[in-house]
Design an enzyme around this catalytic site. Structure first.
Site, short mmCIF file in Angstrom:
data_model
loop_
_atom_site.label_atom_id
_atom_site.label_comp_id
_atom_site.label_asym_id
_atom_site.label_seq_id
_atom_site.Cartn_x
_atom_site.Cartn_y
_atom_site.Cartn_z
N CYS A 1 0.84 -1.19 0.00
CA CYS A 1 0.00 0.00 0.00
C CYS A 1 0.89 1.25 0.00
CB CYS A 1 -0.89 -0.01 1.24
SG CYS A 1 -1.99 1.42 1.37
N GLY A 2 0.42 2.30 -0.62
CA GLY A 2 1.13 3.57 -0.60
C GLY A 2 1.27 4.15 0.80
#
Length: 182
Positions: free
Chosen positions: A60-61
């Site tokens: 995930c960012g």
């Protein structure tokens, strides 16, 4: 003989301090630890303690938030705070291999707080912990959703993925949970 066992039990209880009469519904159950053979008994490990629960994802960012979560843990650990990371692929961003998940958490970000094996955190198949969180506050809408839980097992605040671990609002909620009475 019986009186000496009774005396020992009473002495142990006096030394151990107060025991919670009942485990909060939120903490009933066990989850397998990430890259470990044992499980974590949620009640045994977290009952009576302020707790930050975060659903995570390795790809995930928001994964750099692991660093900030670890900083919070180190800062407030002496005041009783526990952090529980629960990886999930519900939003299609968790590694397929738990070894990779562990590498991201432990090697890349230096996480020392409790991490579990990946779990389902949304919908009908969500694990009981996240069903309870959803009932009290709402289901996570993305990875790195944060729940602050007081010493009685009640959610005092929840924060979106956009809330950084060093945000004033998250810190205030953690301090409120730390100040709560068991």
């Amino acid at each position: 003989m019986k009186s000496s066992r009774l005396f020992a039990a009473l002495l142990l209880a006096a030394v151990a301090g107060p025991v919670l009469a009942e485990c909060p519904a939120l903490l009933q159950g066990e989850l397998p630890k990430l890259r470990a053979k044992e499980s974590v008994d949620l009640c045994e490990r977290f009952a009576g303690k302020p707790l930050l629960i975060v659903n995570t994802a390795s790809h995930c960012g928001f994964a750099p938030q692991f660093k900030g979560l670890e900083t919070l843990y180190k800062q407030y650990q002496g005041q009783g705070l526990e952090v529980l990371g629960v990886p999930s692929n519900d939003f299609k961003q968790e590694a397929a291999d738990t070894a990779e998940t562990a590498k991201v958490c432990y090697a890349n970000y230096g996480v020392t707080f409790t991490m579990t094996e990946p779990q389902v955190v949304t919908g009908e198949q969500a694990i009981p912990l996240f069903k309870q969180l959803a009932e009290q506050s709402g289901a996570p809408r993305w990875n790195f959703y944060k729940y602050v839980v007081d010493r009685q097992g009640k959610v005092v605040a929840s924060f979106s993925s956009l809330t950084k671990p060093d945000s004033d609002s998250l810190r205030e909620a953690l301090e409120q949970a730390i100040a709560s009475q068991p």
